[in-house]
Design a protein around this motif. Structure first.
Motif, PDB file in Angstrom:
ATOM      1  N   ASP A  40      -5.547  -2.240  22.974  1.00 15.00           N
ATOM      2  CA  ASP A  40      -4.527  -3.239  22.661  1.00 15.00           C
ATOM      3  C   ASP A  40      -4.327  -3.471  21.174  1.00 15.00           C
ATOM      4  N   LYS A  41      -4.944  -2.668  20.331  1.00  6.62           N
ATOM      5  CA  LYS A  41      -4.737  -2.807  18.888  1.00  6.62           C
ATOM      6  C   LYS A  41      -3.300  -2.433  18.540  1.00  6.62           C
ATOM      7  N   PRO A  42      -2.665  -3.161  17.620  1.00  6.62           N
ATOM      8  CA  PRO A  42      -1.274  -2.833  17.264  1.00  6.62           C
ATOM      9  C   PRO A  42      -1.208  -1.550  16.442  1.00  6.62           C
ATOM     10  N   PHE A  43      -0.072  -0.877  16.504  1.00  2.00           N
ATOM     11  CA  PHE A  43       0.153   0.285  15.654  1.00  2.00           C
ATOM     12  C   PHE A  43       0.407  -0.178  14.223  1.00  2.00           C
ATOM     13  N   VAL A  44      -0.159   0.541  13.256  1.00  2.00           N
ATOM     14  CA  VAL A  44      -0.062   0.110  11.856  1.00  2.00           C
ATOM     15  C   VAL A  44       0.496   1.192  10.940  1.00  2.00           C
ATOM     16  N   LEU A  45       0.696   2.418  11.445  1.00  2.00           N
ATOM     17  CA  LEU A  45       1.210   3.494  10.601  1.00  2.00           C
ATOM     18  C   LEU A  45       2.723   3.402  10.499  1.00  2.00           C
ATOM     19  N   ASP A  46       3.234   3.215   9.274  1.00  2.00           N
ATOM     20  CA  ASP A  46       4.673   3.134   9.035  1.00  2.00           C
ATOM     21  C   ASP A  46       5.285   4.472   8.641  1.00  2.00           C
ATOM     22  N   GLY A  47       4.461   5.446   8.343  1.00  2.00           N
ATOM     23  CA  GLY A  47       4.954   6.743   7.898  1.00  2.00           C
ATOM     24  C   GLY A  47       4.113   7.272   6.766  1.00  2.00           C
ATOM     25  N   VAL A  48       4.641   8.260   6.041  1.00  2.00           N
ATOM     26  CA  VAL A  48       3.921   8.853   4.918  1.00  2.00           C
ATOM     27  C   VAL A  48       4.839   8.890   3.702  1.00  2.00           C
ATOM     28  N   SER A  49       4.223   9.013   2.536  1.00  2.00           N
ATOM     29  CA  SER A  49       4.969   9.134   1.285  1.00  2.00           C
ATOM     30  C   SER A  49       4.212  10.070   0.355  1.00  2.00           C
ATOM     31  N   ASN A  50       4.857  10.425  -0.751  1.00  2.00           N
ATOM     32  CA  ASN A  50       4.237  11.231  -1.814  1.00  2.00           C
ATOM     33  C   ASN A  50       3.691  12.567  -1.306  1.00  2.00           C
ATOM     34  N   LEU A  51       4.441  13.207  -0.432  1.00  2.00           N
ATOM     35  CA  LEU A  51       4.041  14.533   0.012  1.00  2.00           C
ATOM     36  C   LEU A  51       4.000  15.480  -1.180  1.00  2.00           C
ATOM     37  N   THR A  52       2.899  16.219  -1.307  1.00  2.00           N
ATOM     38  CA  THR A  52       2.717  17.116  -2.448  1.00  2.00           C
ATOM     39  C   THR A  52       2.123  18.432  -1.984  1.00  2.00           C
TER      40      THR A  52
END
Length: 383
Positions: A40-52
């Motif tokens: 029942d833990k909420p999802f916290v991943l909004d996405g990714v950034s700074n792909l290198t």
């Protein structure tokens, strides 16, 4: 692995100096992750950034001299940590390759090879210390494929899918490929294990442990976990090809259990926080639907959640899980197939993170140059 897309390399800056503080958390050396079964833990991943794109690891122009071990083209690059070493397991490997060629082709073909490193700083790429070699110092197959014709009548090759360690003993799962079909589709004879008890110098089959080629247990991602005080190896599994969903298997983390087919159990569902397991593979429940290709799973200390990476229709994705069996959140784009045509196999390693785990590093194969590259991305966590 088979792909028919060409590849365009993306030139990008080396990771910023702020990422040099390497976050080697408890699980980074291969230690077991304690399973929290609360779904029942909420999802916290909004996405990714700074792909290198940081570096090319194999082939011409790589930061490693792979020509000296006769590796001109290879792919995959899943990883397993054993003490201070990290082993990289590569797929079909060619020692001679026309610079203009596309995909897996060339001379001096070996079905699988491996390198190892003690490089603990992923921010500028990974430098290999050495390879598993033959008597003259060239990269040697851990377990050679038969190299039969691609006519679905024999074994074309043996492709390593993932590794794991039990103490100092190293296991690698592989799939015996019977036929390469259309892009993303292939048929397997079976999947099985090989084992090394001498730091990767030599390998032998694990007799009596095998999964059918038409099952959901052909390609794996593995993590050592502790569940209810018992140490296990968890296997997230997909069929041959890139068009199936994920099922889950576990085995006690002992050599005796790993080498005994009857010791494996299959996830069949959960009542709240109580998972249920069966000794029958046919009872296994799909925990992630979709068309999942070459997956990797690890515990994210930054998100306090499980993360899974994989390819789907030529793009790499990442998603989070509340527990090993789910629920699993919606996929977020990790690497665009439009920017990196022919990508596949985004493989994670908990040893290679920085910024308290916010920055993840991973291998990625590109079909056109048919070699393995090193990338990083920042996880974006909901506030």
């Amino acid at each position: 692995m088979r792909h028919d897309r060409t590849s365009v390399r993306r030139t990008a800056a080396v990771a910023a100096s702020a990422l040099l503080a390497i976050g080697l958390a408890a699980c980074s050396s291969g230690a077991s992750v304690i399973v929290d079964p609360n779904p029942d833990k909420p999802f916290v991943l909004d996405g990714v950034s700074n792909l290198t794109e940081i570096a090319q690891l194999t082939g011409p122009d790589a930061i490693n001299d792979t020509s000296s071990v006769s590796v001109a083209g290879t792919d995959l690059g899943s990883m397993v940590n054993v003490d201070d070493r990290t082993y990289f397991f590569f797929g079909d490997t060619f020692g001679e390759r026309d610079p203009e060629s596309i995909g897996g082709q060339g001379g001096f073909w070996r079905s699988n090879v491996a390198a190892w490193t003690t490089d603990a700083d992923p921010s500028d790429g990974i430098t290999f210390d050495d390879w598993v070699t033959d008597d003259i110092g060239l990269a040697a197959a851990l377990t050679e494929g038969d190299h039969d014709a691609n006519d679905a009548e024999g074994e074309v090759t043996k492709i390593p899918t993932y590794g794991f360690a039990v103490g100092e003993t190293i296991y690698v799962s592989y799939m015996s490929v019977r036929h390469w079909g259309e892009p993303g589709a292939w048929d397997a004879n079976h999947s099985a294990l090989i084992v090394s008890r001498d730091d990767g110098a030599s390998w032998m089959p694990v007799e009596g442990v095998q999964w059918p080629g038409d099952s959901n247990f052909v390609q794996f991602a593995t993590v050592p976990v502790t569940e209810d005080g018992v140490d296990y190896v968890y296997f997230w599994a997909i069929p041959s090809g890139r068009f199936g969903g994920v099922q889950l298997m576990r085995v006690p983390a002992t050599e005796e259990a790993v080498e005994d087919q009857t010791s494996y159990e299959y996830f069949v569902g959960a009542d709240g926080a109580e998972p249920h397991w069966s000794s029958e593979m046919s009872d296994a429940e799909t925990i992630v639907e979709g068309t999942i290709g070459e997956l990797s799973v690890m515990w994210s200390t930054y998100l306090d959640r499980w993360i899974m990476t994989y390819s789907d229709a030529g793009t790499a994705y990442i998603r989070e899980g509340a527990t090993p069996w789910g629920p699993w959140g919606d996929p977020h784009e990790l690497v665009s197939g439009a920017d990196h045509p022919g990508l596949y196999s985004p493989y994670l390693n908990p040893r290679y993170v920085s910024g308290d785990g916010q920055t993840i590093y991973f291998t990625l194969s590109l079909w056109g140059p048919y070699n393995v590259f090193w990338f990083s991305a920042d996880l974006e966590r909901a506030s």
